[in-house]
Enzyme design. Structure first.
Site, PDB file in Angstrom:
ATOM      1  N   GLU A  98       0.848  -1.196   0.000  1.00 15.49           N
ATOM      2  CA  GLU A  98       0.000   0.000   0.000  1.00 15.49           C
ATOM      3  C   GLU A  98       0.885   1.249   0.000  1.00 15.49           C
ATOM      4  OE1 GLU A  98      -2.479   1.513  -0.775  1.00 15.49           O
ATOM      5  OE2 GLU A  98      -4.070   1.419   0.710  1.00 15.49           O
ATOM      6  N   ASP A  99       0.367   2.341  -0.553  1.00 13.48           N
ATOM      7  CA  ASP A  99       1.109   3.592  -0.512  1.00 13.48           C
ATOM      8  C   ASP A  99       1.062   4.220   0.880  1.00 13.48           C
ATOM      9  OD1 ASP A  99      -1.611   4.215  -0.728  1.00 13.48           O
ATOM     10  OD2 ASP A  99      -1.366   5.710  -2.307  1.00 13.48           O
ATOM     11  N   ASP A 102      -4.047   5.364   6.269  1.00 10.30           N
ATOM     12  CA  ASP A 102      -4.579   6.596   6.850  1.00 10.30           C
ATOM     13  C   ASP A 102      -5.601   6.203   7.928  1.00 10.30           C
ATOM     14  OD1 ASP A 102      -4.955   9.429   6.869  1.00 10.30           O
ATOM     15  OD2 ASP A 102      -6.631   9.264   5.495  1.00 10.30           O
ATOM     16  N   THR A 106      -9.212   0.917   4.257  1.00  9.28           N
ATOM     17  CA  THR A 106      -8.899   0.181   3.026  1.00  9.28           C
ATOM     18  C   THR A 106      -8.234  -1.151   3.356  1.00  9.28           C
ATOM     19  OG1 THR A 106      -8.586   2.276   1.870  1.00  9.28           O
ATOM     20  CG2 THR A 106      -7.664   0.311   0.814  1.00  9.28           C
ATOM     21  N   LYS A 130       0.000   7.149   8.688  1.00  7.93           N
ATOM     22  CA  LYS A 130      -0.349   8.329   9.488  1.00  7.93           C
ATOM     23  C   LYS A 130      -1.091   7.835  10.727  1.00  7.93           C
ATOM     24  CE  LYS A 130      -1.717  11.170   5.580  1.00  7.93           C
ATOM     25  NZ  LYS A 130      -2.774  12.055   5.064  1.00  7.93           N
ATOM     26  N   ARG A 164       0.770  12.127  -9.194  1.00  6.32           N
ATOM     27  CA  ARG A 164       1.324  10.801  -8.876  1.00  6.32           C
ATOM     28  C   ARG A 164       2.737  10.645  -9.437  1.00  6.32           C
ATOM     29  NH1 ARG A 164      -2.860   7.457  -6.939  1.00  6.32           N
ATOM     30  NH2 ARG A 164      -4.929   7.850  -7.808  1.00  6.32           N
TER      31      ARG A 164
HETATM   32  P1  IMP Z   1      -7.465   4.665   4.415  1.00  4.36           P
HETATM   33  O1  IMP Z   1      -8.473   3.667   3.942  1.00  4.36           O
HETATM   34  O2  IMP Z   1      -8.126   5.836   5.111  1.00  4.36           O
HETATM   35  O3  IMP Z   1      -6.367   4.071   5.246  1.00  4.36           O
HETATM   36  O4  IMP Z   1      -6.874   5.341   3.140  1.00  4.36           O
HETATM   37  C1  IMP Z   1      -5.900   4.792   2.372  1.00  4.36           C
HETATM   38  C2  IMP Z   1      -5.892   5.474   1.029  1.00  4.36           C
HETATM   39  O5  IMP Z   1      -6.195   6.866   1.105  1.00  4.36           O
HETATM   40  C3  IMP Z   1      -4.504   5.401   0.440  1.00  4.36           C
HETATM   41  O6  IMP Z   1      -4.362   4.277  -0.359  1.00  4.36           O
HETATM   42  C4  IMP Z   1      -4.413   6.681  -0.355  1.00  4.36           C
HETATM   43  O7  IMP Z   1      -4.835   6.440  -1.664  1.00  4.36           O
HETATM   44  C5  IMP Z   1      -5.375   7.642   0.278  1.00  4.36           C
HETATM   45  N1  IMP Z   1      -4.663   8.638   1.092  1.00  4.36           N
HETATM   46  C6  IMP Z   1      -4.630   8.755   2.421  1.00  4.36           C
HETATM   47  N2  IMP Z   1      -3.870   9.779   2.828  1.00  4.36           N
HETATM   48  C7  IMP Z   1      -3.371  10.324   1.702  1.00  4.36           C
HETATM   49  C8  IMP Z   1      -2.464  11.424   1.441  1.00  4.36           C
HETATM   50  O8  IMP Z   1      -1.936  12.118   2.337  1.00  4.36           O
HETATM   51  N3  IMP Z   1      -2.197  11.664   0.140  1.00  4.36           N
HETATM   52  C9  IMP Z   1      -2.715  10.942  -0.883  1.00  4.36           C
HETATM   53  N4  IMP Z   1      -3.553   9.910  -0.690  1.00  4.36           N
HETATM   54  C10 IMP Z   1      -3.876   9.607   0.590  1.00  4.36           C
HETATM   55 MG    MG Z   2      -4.972   5.289  -3.068  1.00  2.00          MG
END
Ligand code: IMP
Ligand code: MG
Length: 182
Positions: A98-99, A102, A106, A130, A164
């Site tokens: 994963e990138d 957050d 996901t 984060k 990107r």
């Molecule tokens: P989560 O499901 O909230 O953990 O979100 C994960 C996804 O949100 C990542 O795969 C990113 O695509 C996107 N995301 C979360 N924070 C950032 C950020 O600071 N910049 C760009 N994309 C983000």
């Molecule tokens: Mg993403």
């Protein structure tokens, strides 16, 4: 394009060094395993390409495409799988790449969905985390960098599907509702 951003939050040198370490660690951990490295697109594409080449064991590659964000910066909290794996993961050792983690939603959704296919193991490797933003507790085995609660772009990460291709990670400066003014 590059002049609109501030300083990189992680430099290209720091990133290269950290990815080499992650590759070494995964190489050691998976030496005797049947590894399938699963990239979560689109965000992980740049990290995935570098990480995969830092892993020095025979392994399979595969990808899935998810969307979890609206066009704005805030999470919708919904995760949708747009495109599935092409390989069978049953009995294999999966690492999800994963990138950024957050809220964690996901990864929670994907590990839940993929576990039903009976892999031998599933771990998560994320370039960025984060921790302050976490809404659900998900185990993440390999983390490149923990970063503060700032929105970052570049090296695969987007703002409204752009940036990107920026070759480094940068904090996105303030934007208005139309995404103008930065
Ligand atoms: P989560 O499901 O909230 O953990 O979100 C994960 C996804 O949100 C990542 O795969 C990113 O695509 C996107 N995301 C979360 N924070 C950032 C950020 O600071 N910049 C760009 N994309 C983000
Ligand atoms: Mg993403």
């Amino acid at each position: 394009m590059e002049r609109i951003f501030g300083r990189p939050i992680v430099t290209q040198e720091e990133m290269r060094a950290r990815i080499r370490e992650l590759g070494k660690q995964i190489t050691a951990d998976y030496a005797d395993k049947d590894l399938i490295l699963v990239g979560i697109l689109k965000g992980a594409y740049a990290f995935y390409a570098d990480l995969a080449r830092a892993i020095r064991i025979p392994m399979r590659v595969d990808f899935l495409v998810v969307t979890s964000y609206s066009s704005k910066e805030n999470t919708s909290g919904k995760v949708k799988m747009m495109s599935d794996l092409t390989e069978d993961i049953a009995g294999r050792d999966v690492i999800l790449v994963e990138d950024i983690v957050d809220s964690g939603l996901t990864i929670k959704y994907l590990t839940g969905a993929l576990s039903k296919r009976k892999p031998k193991s599933i771990r998560v490797c994320t370039l960025l985390s984060k921790p302050e933003r976490r809404k659900v507790n998900v185990p993440i085995h390999y983390v490149g960098f923990e970063i503060p609660n700032r929105y970052v772009v570049g090296y695969g990460l987007d703002y409204q599907q752009k940036y990107r291709n920026l070759p480094y990670l940068a904090v996105l400066d303030t934007v208005d509702d139309e995404g103008q003014g930065f």
